[in-house]
Motif scaffolding. Structure first.
Motif, PDB file in Angstrom:
ATOM      1  N   VAL A 190      -4.604  -4.133  -1.265  1.00 45.99           N
ATOM      2  CA  VAL A 190      -4.937  -2.776  -0.833  1.00 45.99           C
ATOM      3  C   VAL A 190      -3.954  -2.300   0.230  1.00 45.99           C
ATOM      4  O   VAL A 190      -3.568  -1.123   0.263  1.00 45.99           O
ATOM      5  N   GLU A 191      -3.517  -3.217   1.073  1.00 44.89           N
ATOM      6  CA  GLU A 191      -2.576  -2.853   2.140  1.00 44.89           C
ATOM      7  C   GLU A 191      -1.294  -2.255   1.579  1.00 44.89           C
ATOM      8  O   GLU A 191      -0.658  -1.409   2.208  1.00 44.89           O
ATOM      9  N   ARG A 192      -0.897  -2.696   0.377  1.00 48.63           N
ATOM     10  CA  ARG A 192       0.322  -2.145  -0.228  1.00 48.63           C
ATOM     11  C   ARG A 192       0.119  -0.667  -0.588  1.00 48.63           C
ATOM     12  O   ARG A 192       1.059   0.125  -0.487  1.00 48.63           O
ATOM     13  N   ALA A 227     -11.645   6.605  -1.008  1.00 54.19           N
ATOM     14  CA  ALA A 227     -11.764   5.363  -0.254  1.00 54.19           C
ATOM     15  C   ALA A 227     -10.399   4.931   0.277  1.00 54.19           C
ATOM     16  O   ALA A 227     -10.291   4.425   1.401  1.00 54.19           O
ATOM     17  N   LEU A 228      -9.350   5.137  -0.529  1.00 51.62           N
ATOM     18  CA  LEU A 228      -7.995   4.820  -0.081  1.00 51.62           C
ATOM     19  C   LEU A 228      -7.578   5.725   1.070  1.00 51.62           C
ATOM     20  O   LEU A 228      -6.973   5.273   2.050  1.00 51.62           O
ATOM     21  N   VAL A 248       1.677  15.341  -4.947  1.00 47.29           N
ATOM     22  CA  VAL A 248       0.841  14.482  -5.796  1.00 47.29           C
ATOM     23  C   VAL A 248       1.710  13.324  -6.239  1.00 47.29           C
ATOM     24  O   VAL A 248       2.928  13.474  -6.393  1.00 47.29           O
ATOM     25  N   TYR A 249       1.109  12.161  -6.442  1.00 46.33           N
ATOM     26  CA  TYR A 249       1.915  10.989  -6.771  1.00 46.33           C
ATOM     27  C   TYR A 249       1.160  10.071  -7.717  1.00 46.33           C
ATOM     28  O   TYR A 249      -0.070  10.126  -7.824  1.00 46.33           O
ATOM     29  N   ASP A 250       1.926   9.244  -8.410  1.00 51.97           N
ATOM     30  CA  ASP A 250       1.338   8.201  -9.249  1.00 51.97           C
ATOM     31  C   ASP A 250       1.118   6.968  -8.381  1.00 51.97           C
ATOM     32  O   ASP A 250       2.078   6.425  -7.825  1.00 51.97           O
ATOM     33  N   ARG A 251      -0.134   6.581  -8.258  1.00 53.18           N
ATOM     34  CA  ARG A 251      -0.407   5.359  -7.501  1.00 53.18           C
ATOM     35  C   ARG A 251       0.243   4.167  -8.206  1.00 53.18           C
ATOM     36  O   ARG A 251       0.485   4.196  -9.418  1.00 53.18           O
ATOM     37  N   VAL A 272      -9.962  -1.424  -3.636  1.00 51.46           N
ATOM     38  CA  VAL A 272     -10.006  -0.391  -2.603  1.00 51.46           C
ATOM     39  C   VAL A 272     -11.443  -0.127  -2.157  1.00 51.46           C
ATOM     40  O   VAL A 272     -11.701   0.144  -0.975  1.00 51.46           O
ATOM     41  N   MET A 273     -12.394  -0.275  -3.087  1.00 53.65           N
ATOM     42  CA  MET A 273     -13.801  -0.042  -2.761  1.00 53.65           C
ATOM     43  C   MET A 273     -14.429  -1.209  -2.007  1.00 53.65           C
ATOM     44  O   MET A 273     -15.570  -1.111  -1.553  1.00 53.65           O
ATOM     45  N   GLY A 274     -13.708  -2.316  -1.867  1.00 49.22           N
ATOM     46  CA  GLY A 274     -14.256  -3.469  -1.157  1.00 49.22           C
ATOM     47  C   GLY A 274     -15.478  -4.014  -1.866  1.00 49.22           C
ATOM     48  O   GLY A 274     -15.480  -4.161  -3.083  1.00 49.22           O
TER      49      GLY A 274
END
Length: 259
Positions: free
Chosen positions: A69-71, A97-98, A52-55, A188-190
């Protein structure tokens, strides 16, 4: 968070890794950090090497402007490298979505599962999301973090009484602290609509889940994801809502990722 990895743009991404077995990364949604998924990671760690990670922009992870978003996809690439070069991915809500974007990008994703990615299923929903994006951008641009949090809570369907109560709760300060990351989830949701061409390009198997007690449009969106992915499967979890219970979800994910 116990460890950090370096993303392509130099941003440090904090993560925790537990368990043994095939690598599995869990991706949180809006207004959350990796700790939000700890109760799901615990049972899964009995069979998997769970991360698990912190975005970026929240928790103990860093942030590098400008956001793209690419990052965030590159963050997942760095995490996959850190856990062995291949992994399965699970994401909830906008985190889902990501995950779908990452799977479509060509990353070494063995399998993916998503829970209730909130894609707009009609013009009215798409218009509401566009209005949310405009108002969120304005609020964050003016430093009105509290207003940004309120906008998000209304988008999720919470009533005004509940929102007023939340503002008085101890958790509100924490929500304000990560409010700028709401713009990241929105990106991310566009445009909010189902990204048909992106989903059609995913080669990994995808399990799209929804709660049987969730709103009809949520279940419709989850089914549409499964139908758009070449190797997509839809499943409804009886009695569950968007706040899915880890004890119900974990066995389903474990069975799927172990296949």
């Amino acid at each position: 968070m116990e460890k950090k990895t370096l993303s392509r743009d130099g941003t440090h991404i904090a993560y925790t890794r537990t368990g043994q077995g095939p690598a599995l990364l869990l991706v949180s949604g809006a207004m959350s950090t990796g700790a939000t998924l700890a109760s799901l990671a615990a049972p899964l760690s009995e069979r998997f090497d769970v991360t698990v990670y912190d975005r970026r922009g929240r928790g103990e992870s860093g942030e590098t402007e400008p956001y793209a978003v690419e990052r965030e996809v590159e963050d997942l690439a760095a995490l996959i490298d850190a856990v062995g070069g291949e992994a399965s991915l699970y994401g909830i809500s906008s985190g889902g979505a990501l995950v779908l974007r990452a799977a479509a990008s060509g990353l070494p994703v063995r399998r993916a599962a998503v829970y209730e990615v909130p894609y707009a299923m009609d013009d009215a929903d798409a218009k509401a999301r566009a209005e949310y994006t405009a108002r969120l951008t304005e609020a964050l641009g003016q430093g009105r973090r509290s207003d940004a949090v309120e906008l998000f809570l209304r988008l999720t369907g919470l009533g005004e009484d509940v929102i007023r109560s939340a503002r008085q709760s101890p958790m509100w300060a924490g929500m304000e602290s990560i409010a700028p990351s709401l713009a990241y989830d929105d990106a991310v949701m566009g445009d909010g609509r189902l990204p048909q061409s992106l989903l059609a390009s995913i080669t990994a198997p995808v399990l799209s889940l929804a709660g049987g007690a969730s709103a009809g449009w949520m279940r419709e969106a989850a089914r549409a994801v499964a139908e758009a992915v070449p190797q997509g499967t839809y499943r409804s979890l009886e009695g569950q809502s968007h706040m899915v219970e880890p004890g119900v979800l974990a066995p389903v994910l474990a069975e799927y990722f172990a296949a």
